[in-house]
Design an enzyme around this catalytic site. Structure first.
Site, mmCIF file in Angstrom:
data_model
loop_
_atom_site.group_PDB
_atom_site.id
_atom_site.type_symbol
_atom_site.label_atom_id
_atom_site.label_comp_id
_atom_site.label_asym_id
_atom_site.label_seq_id
_atom_site.Cartn_x
_atom_site.Cartn_y
_atom_site.Cartn_z
ATOM 1 N N VAL A 79 0.831 -1.200 0.000
ATOM 2 C CA VAL A 79 0.000 0.000 0.000
ATOM 3 C C VAL A 79 0.869 1.255 0.000
ATOM 4 C CG1 VAL A 79 -1.774 1.294 1.267
ATOM 5 C CG2 VAL A 79 -1.910 -1.199 1.135
ATOM 6 N N ASP A 106 -9.633 -6.797 8.461
ATOM 7 C CA ASP A 106 -10.854 -7.571 8.716
ATOM 8 C C ASP A 106 -10.624 -8.630 9.789
ATOM 9 O OD1 ASP A 106 -9.067 -8.788 6.873
ATOM 10 O OD2 ASP A 106 -10.626 -10.142 6.162
ATOM 11 N N TYR A 120 -2.183 -11.678 15.296
ATOM 12 C CA TYR A 120 -2.146 -10.570 14.340
ATOM 13 C C TYR A 120 -3.373 -9.670 14.511
ATOM 14 C CZ TYR A 120 -2.790 -8.144 9.885
ATOM 15 O OH TYR A 120 -3.019 -7.191 8.927
#
Length: 298
Positions: free
Chosen positions: A12, A107, A130
């Site tokens: 990103v 998510d 995580y």
């Protein structure tokens, strides 16, 4: 506007260097010394404070993260330092400067027990280290009270770094059969779409970015539209691949998660509802299939 961009060489971050150029001066930093002459290690709070005080940005865009989901199960302290503790430091320094913070989350903060897309109001319940560290990072930013956007995304892929798309293309050149999980559902999201959406949002508040973030602070879901399983994603990758002659693959087999055990538990369903970000900033997100076709056609 001076924009400090962390994780500038990641999936990103690399795209953000291009999309944010029109909004101001980008100071990219990563674990290695960058073109700015600076380096940052999110596991070391002192380097975070040093860089932010040196740059004195008006906006900090954090695209850096510990993303090795399975490895995090055996490195929880390091994962927490980078994904959790560091965000508190970034937020504190930003607040001292009167700067805003944009941060990317996941998510995987959800348990996956729903059958409908998760909204920003749904209660997080991460099932792996995580996810827990990413949730800690969200909470650290919120606790400081700095103007912020926390953008939750999912199944990020692109043509650089390590991701499912590149793994599938590589394995298809090496194996005649691949077995891929078909009972985990989410939305594959192109790194470039995330970066372009970020720039589109910020372009609406360039006159006073801190005020813009203050008035709209919060968590927003940002993913491609639609949903699929990892098997469905893999199937589409091979269908859209512009170089099928390089594939050795002859058979793609759908399997349940129990046939592919991993150290970290994944949510069975983690699609995110994007109505909030769409209505707030007037954004429309293409389907994951359209983005995948663009990626593999480039």
């Amino acid at each position: 506007m001076r924009i400090l961009l962390t994780g500038s060489t990641g999936q990103v971050g690399w795209e953000l260097q291009r999309t944010l150029m029109t909004l101001g001066e980008i100071i990219p930093v990563g674990r290695e010394i960058s073109s700015s002459g600076l380096r940052i290690d999110l596991s070391q709070p002192d380097t975070i404070r040093h860089v932010i005080r040196e740059v004195m940005p008006e906006l900090i865009v954090n695209a850096a993260a510990y993303t090795a989901v399975d490895k995090a199960e055996t490195e929880p302290e390091l994962a927490m330092a980078i994904n959790g503790t560091a965000l508190g430091v970034i937020a504190e320094e930003a607040k001292l400067l009167g700067a805003g913070v944009i941060h990317y989350s996941t998510d995987y903060v959800f348990n996956g027990n729903q059958a409908t897309p998760y909204t920003e109001q749904d209660e997080p319940d991460p099932q792996n280290i995580y996810g827990k560290t990413k949730l800690a990072g969200e909470k650290a930013i919120q606790a400081v009270g700095v103007p912020h956007f926390i953008l939750r995304t999912s199944w990020v892929y692109g043509l650089r770094g390590k991701n499912f798309l590149l793994t599938m293309l590589k394995l298809a050149q090496e194996r005649e059969e691949l077995r891929v999980v078909d009972d985990q559902v989410g939305a594959p999201t192109w790194s470039r779409m995330i970066a372009e959406s970020t720039a589109q949002i910020l372009s609406q508040g360039t006159r006073d970015v801190s005020d813009f973030l203050s008035n709209n602070s919060g968590i927003y879901n940002l993913t491609a539209s639609g949903q699929t399983s990892w098997y469905g994603f893999a199937k589409a990758i091979f269908e859209y691949d512009s170089n099928p002659s390089q594939q050795k693959l002859k058979k793609l087999v759908a399997i349940p998660s129990q046939e592919y055990p991993t150290p970290a538990k994944r949510p069975a369903y983690s699609s995110l509802d994007t109505q909030k970000i769409s209505s707030t900033f007037g954004l429309a997100f293409p389907s994951w299939q359209i983005n995948l076709e663009l990626v593999l056609g480039s």
